[in-house]
Design an enzyme around this catalytic site. Structure first.
Site, short mmCIF file in Angstrom:
data_model
loop_
_atom_site.label_atom_id
_atom_site.label_comp_id
_atom_site.label_asym_id
_atom_site.label_seq_id
_atom_site.Cartn_x
_atom_site.Cartn_y
_atom_site.Cartn_z
CD GLN A 1 22.31 98.47 154.28
OE1 GLN A 1 22.22 99.67 154.05
NE2 GLN A 1 21.81 97.91 155.37
CB ALA B 1 -8.08 146.30 114.80
N GLY C 1 18.33 103.46 153.22
CA GLY C 1 17.02 103.27 153.85
C GLY C 1 15.89 103.68 152.93
CE LYS D 1 14.80 109.36 155.78
NZ LYS D 1 14.62 109.16 157.24
CG LEU E 1 25.14 105.74 156.76
CD1 LEU E 1 24.71 105.39 158.17
CD2 LEU E 1 26.06 104.66 156.18
CB ALA E 2 21.81 107.29 150.67
CG ASP F 1 17.82 110.87 157.83
OD1 ASP F 1 18.97 111.08 158.26
OD2 ASP F 1 16.97 110.21 158.47
NE ARG G 1 10.91 106.70 160.68
CZ ARG G 1 11.95 106.81 161.50
NH1 ARG G 1 11.78 107.24 162.74
NH2 ARG G 1 13.18 106.50 161.08
#
Ligand code: UD1
Ligand code: CA
Length: 460
Positions: free
Chosen positions: A76, A428, A12, A23, A9-10, A109, A16
């Site tokens: 979804q 140099a 969302g 997320k 399930l990914a 998550d 928060r």
């Protein structure tokens, strides 16, 4: 028993996290949550691995395909909730062919979810003859999680979300981890009757467990290691989990013979390899596939990214990326190794030296304030402070070749493409634009003019 499908399930947003990024695309120890969960679930070899997306669907599905090109993406719809996510997945998977046998469901998550825990859950599910098994954890602080409500015989009754729970339910410390195994047929019927009559107005997957009791046997399996199933909802939880994970990695390496002076400021990603008697000083980040050999000392304040450090080398206060540091080489302090450097044994790249695609032969030293890019240096040469390879003409990157046993004077400028033979000494401040043969001395004149008695205008 083989999994007929695994559903991650990914979809969302992860409100928060307060982020413009979904997320599941946040990272722990260098890998996104989604990559981690997909790897752990994928290792179970399910017939179908599905990832449910919705929020920033393109971005999440592109990442998922990047981690596993055979992944099935489920979109979804606008109806929210973990239950809805599974309804959408089951509809799509059912259309592709009849599902039979166990289906694994996991939230994305929970970045430390591991295959061993998942396999133990599946074995428990199979051995118990369950139709649905939820993976639970006993947490000292269960705040935010759904609570597992059991009957007087210890059987699982249902899951109550934090926001829907009464005070006695809130006192339960056994929580839902958001990982389940369902028999496909039981799942298909259990998710049919979901509704959104709850505090969050969402279709809860947790309700399907209660429904499954009507048609089948429901149980719970407690994760042996609570840390591996902790969820991340905000950045405080992420930081806590990352620290706990890192602590374990540090302890693993300490037991393998690595001295870590301060594990709380030493961050080691999962795929790093360290040999016995490596010493890590405070403030280090060891990332990607970095490999450090025995007796090397890394730090303080050093970042290694896909770097290979050979035995006995030291890398102090520096950043080394996609580069190979030979045995007993000394890097730093304040050295910046960009990608593609190959440094031989006993070499030195000192303070404020930047290198990119530089091949430095054994024993050659670049001790101070230099830029060496797209260059090959032979063995036992020394490069004076403030030397620059001018590798970029505005269009092309050009190479500088400097032989062995060369003494480059301070403040030289090599205008590439240019080649300097073995045994050369340069004066140099030379600007080297043309090939220099072996065993010669080269200097470029820049005339010194002195104006005697001169004063600035304001003083005149
Ligand atoms: C969920 C569980 C809770 C459990 C907790 C464990 C439900 C109702 N609650 O709560 O019991 O203790 O996980 O961490 O299931 N997602 C979707 N579609 C959506 C909403 C979420 O795919 O519409 C995905 C999210 O991307 C996430 C996972 O489902 O990976 C969990 O969602 P989240 O909102 O974090 O659920 P929690 O409130 O933590
Ligand atoms: Ca969560």
């Amino acid at each position: 028993m083989a999994l007929s499908a695994a559903i991650i399930l990914a979809a969302g947003e992860g409100t928060r996290m307060r982020s413009s990024k979904p997320k599941v695309l946040h990272s722990l120890a260098g890998k996104t949550f989604l990559e981690r969960v997909m790897a752990s679930v994928g290792a179970l070899d399910p017939a179908t691995l599905a990832v449910v997306v919705h929020y920033q669907a393109d971005r999440v599905s592109e990442a998922a395909r990047g981690y596993d090109e055979h992944v099935t993406i489920v979109n979804q719809d606008d109806i929210p909730g973990t239950g809805r996510a599974v309804q959408c997945a089951m509809r799509q998977l059912g259309e592709a062919g009849k599902l039979e046998g166990p289906v694994l469901i996991a939230a994305s998550d929970m970045p430390l979810l591991d295959t061993v825990t998942l396999q133990a859950l599946i074995d428990f599910h199979t051995q118990s003859g369950n139709d649905a098994t939820v993976l639970t954890a006993n947490l000292a602080d269960p705040t935010g999680y759904g609570r597992i409500i059991r009957d007087s015989d210890g059987g699982v009754l249902r899951i109550v979300e934090q926001k829907d729970a009464n005070s006695s339910e809130l006192a339960v410390h056994e929580v839902n981890t958001s990982v389940y195994v369902f028999d496909a047929a039981v799942l298909a019927s259990a998710i049919q009757g979901l509704d959104s009559k709850n505090a969050q107005g969402e279709f809860y997957l947790t309700d399907a467990l209660e429904t499954a009791r009507a048609t089948g046997k429901v149980g719970a399996f407690t994760a042996p290691d609570a840390l591996s199933v902790e969820g991340v909802n905000d950045r405080v939880q992420l930081s806590n989990l990352a620290r706990a994970h890192n602590r374990r990695i540090c302890e693993h390496w300490m037991r393998e013979g690595v001295t870590i002076l301060d594990p709380s400021t030493t961050w080691i990603e999962d795929d790093v390899e360290l040999a016995e008697d490596v010493t890590l000083l405070p403030g280090c980040f060891l990332q990607g596939h970095s490999v450090v050999a025995s007796d090397a000392v890394v730090g303080p304040y050093t970042t290694l990214i896909d770097a290979k450090v050979d035995a006995g080398a030291t890398v102090e206060r520096s950043r080394v990326q996609e580069s190979h540091i030979g045995a007993n080489a000394n890097i730093g302090p304040w050295t910046y190794m960009r990608q593609g450097n190959e440094l031989g044994e006993g070499t030195k790249a000192g303070a404020f030296v930047e290198m990119k695609k530089a091949h430095i032969g054994n024993g050659t030293k670049v001790p101070h304030l230099s830029y060496v890019g797209d260059a090959e240096l032979g063995e036992h040469s020394n490069v004076g402070g403030g030397t620059i390879t001018a590798n970029y003409d505005g269009v092309h990157k050009n190479r500088t070749r400097i032989g062995s046993n060369v003494h480059v004077g301070a403040g030289n400028l090599f205008v590439a493409p240019v080649e300097v033979g073995d045994g050369v000494t340069t004066g140099a401040g030379s600007v080297i634009r043309h090939a220099v043969p072996d065993d010669s001395m080269v200097y470029s004149e820049n005339t010194q003019h002195v104006v005697e008695g001169w004063k600035p205008e304001w003083e005149r």
